[in-house]
Design an enzyme around this catalytic site. Structure first.
Site, mmCIF file in Angstrom:
data_model
loop_
_atom_site.group_PDB
_atom_site.id
_atom_site.type_symbol
_atom_site.label_atom_id
_atom_site.label_comp_id
_atom_site.label_asym_id
_atom_site.label_seq_id
_atom_site.Cartn_x
_atom_site.Cartn_y
_atom_site.Cartn_z
ATOM 1 N N HIS A 45 -6.331 -7.187 -0.616
ATOM 2 C CA HIS A 45 -6.448 -5.746 -0.865
ATOM 3 C C HIS A 45 -5.681 -5.365 -2.124
ATOM 4 O O HIS A 45 -4.658 -5.978 -2.445
ATOM 5 C CB HIS A 45 -5.878 -4.964 0.321
ATOM 6 C CG HIS A 45 -6.533 -5.283 1.632
ATOM 7 N ND1 HIS A 45 -6.003 -6.191 2.527
ATOM 8 C CD2 HIS A 45 -7.697 -4.852 2.171
ATOM 9 C CE1 HIS A 45 -6.817 -6.288 3.587
ATOM 10 N NE2 HIS A 45 -7.849 -5.486 3.390
ATOM 11 N N HIS A 51 0.816 -1.228 0.000
ATOM 12 C CA HIS A 51 0.000 0.000 0.000
ATOM 13 C C HIS A 51 0.844 1.271 0.000
ATOM 14 O O HIS A 51 0.308 2.358 -0.231
ATOM 15 C CB HIS A 51 -0.932 0.032 1.212
ATOM 16 C CG HIS A 51 -1.998 -1.027 1.193
ATOM 17 N ND1 HIS A 51 -2.835 -1.212 0.117
ATOM 18 C CD2 HIS A 51 -2.358 -1.964 2.126
ATOM 19 C CE1 HIS A 51 -3.671 -2.215 0.392
ATOM 20 N NE2 HIS A 51 -3.391 -2.693 1.585
ATOM 21 N N ASP A 100 -2.749 -10.627 -2.522
ATOM 22 C CA ASP A 100 -3.319 -10.101 -1.278
ATOM 23 C C ASP A 100 -4.776 -9.706 -1.538
ATOM 24 O O ASP A 100 -5.126 -9.298 -2.652
ATOM 25 C CB ASP A 100 -2.506 -8.884 -0.837
ATOM 26 C CG ASP A 100 -2.858 -8.402 0.561
ATOM 27 O OD1 ASP A 100 -2.099 -8.706 1.498
ATOM 28 O OD2 ASP A 100 -3.879 -7.698 0.713
ATOM 29 N N ASP A 106 -4.509 -12.761 3.296
ATOM 30 C CA ASP A 106 -5.756 -12.296 3.904
ATOM 31 C C ASP A 106 -6.981 -12.556 3.015
ATOM 32 O O ASP A 106 -8.085 -12.129 3.335
ATOM 33 C CB ASP A 106 -5.666 -10.814 4.303
ATOM 34 C CG ASP A 106 -4.970 -9.955 3.267
ATOM 35 O OD1 ASP A 106 -4.735 -10.440 2.134
ATOM 36 O OD2 ASP A 106 -4.665 -8.788 3.575
HETATM 37 ZN ZN LIG Z 1 -4.125 -7.129 2.593
#
Ligand SMILES: [Zn+2]
Length: 342
Positions: A163, A124, A161, A248
């Protein structure tokens, strides 16, 4: 040839007991590794910190100065999600250095493939902004260092991931030397990663986002990877494959709304392992991102390492008894509309 792991006890200095992204994550991975019996077969390499020049190849100096200074004053919060402790600068530079070192070990022939077991995660962190638990973008620093030093011309990054890897996308959005592919749940933090985000300028087709419906499991993920991500890799022909390995999307994860199993993660890793074998002499480096259920994280990292060691993903379990969302139309749309797949 061996599989290498790169990790360091100093990552534990970056921790917050009230936060999901805390030192116990790597403790759980280490315990799972001990219990697996795999450790004697893995080559353990010590990471070095990334140099300031390596970090500056991705990040603006203001971001680096902010994190370093905040750590030197004892820590604080960059935003509501993202904390800094007095040990965070050391941990963040070591995490990025571990990713760089993993690539160097693979490219030099020291090992066949590698897994950088690092914290804090990185995907991120944008060139100018630490966010989403991430301070420095480990995989982006590794990709940039590789392109700068090795003479390689094409590197692919696949991010599984749950996200979207917005920071990695930002770092290479106008760079045609790096193919960035991300699968992620949508809508979910950080809100980026629409299919329409495909790159800019000369790099108009080297970003591939496949936003996925909630509750997708092993069958849907395999279909998406076989029909989009792996095809994109074949078209791009990377000389090195990097993976933002976030766990995740596991069904047990408290942050992710997906339903991948540990076996699903193993089969996903196998697809990427096979793609690396087919396209770039097996040169494959995984870099740990998220994964917040400690048992699922440990088991899934071990499952990925078994694949890296050449053991395969193990027997396929019985299919899930629930009905996964159908991704057939989504896959057809991605194949029809993304310039790299058309
Ligand atoms: Zn994540």
């Amino acid at each position: 040839m061996a599989t290498a792991i790169l990790t360091d006890a100093r990552f534990a200095g970056h921790t917050n007991p009230r936060h999901v992204e805390r030192a116990e994550r790597l403790t759980a991975v280490n315990h799972a590794l001990d219990a697996s019996g795999l450790r004697p077969r893995l080559q353990s390499l010590s990471p070095r910190p990334a140099t300031r020049a390596e970090l500056l190849a991705v990040h603006q100096p203001t971001l680096l100065d902010l994190v370093e200074r905040m750590a030197s004053f004892g820590g604080g919060h960059i935003d509501g999600d993202t904390y800094v402790t007095e040990a965070s600068w050391e941990a963040a530079t070591l995490a990025a250095g571990a990713a760089v070192g993993a690539v160097e070990a693979v490219l030099s022939g020291q090992c066949a493939n590698a897994f950088a077991l690092v914290r804090p995660p990185g995907h991120h962190a944008t060139p100018g902004q630490a966010m989403g638990f991430c301070l420095v973008n480990n995989i982006a620093v590794a990709a940039r260092a590789t392109l700068g030093q090795s003479g390689l011309q094409r590197v692919a990054i696949v991010d599984f991931d749950v996200h979207h890897g917005n920071g990695t996308q930002d770092a290479f959005y106008d760079d045609s030397a790096v193919l960035f592919c991300s699968t992620h749940a949508a809508p979910l933090y950080p809100g980026t990663g629409a299919f329409s985000e495909m790159g800019s300028g000369l790099a108009k087709s080297t970003t591939l986002n496949v936003p996925l419906p909630y509750y997708l499991g092993d069958t849907g993920y395999m279909h998406v990877y076989e029909q989009t991500i792996i095809l994109a890799l074949r078209r791009f022909r990377p000389q090195l494959l990097l993976v933002s390995a976030g766990y995740d999307a596991h069904g047990d994860d408290p942050l992710g709304p997906m339903s991948l199993s540990t076996s699903g993660y193993a089969r996903l890793t196998q697809l990427l392992y096979d793609a690396a074998a087919e396209l770039c002499d097996g040169r494959l480096v995984l870099v740990l991102e998220g994964g917040y259920d400690l048992d699922a994280l440990g088991a899934s990292v071990v499952a990925s390492l078994r694949v890296l060691l050449g053991e395969g993903p193990g027997p396929t379990p019985h299919p899930a008894t629930y009905h996964e969302p159908d991704v057939g139309q989504l896959v057809e749309r991605v194949k029809a509309q993304h310039p790299l797949l058309r």
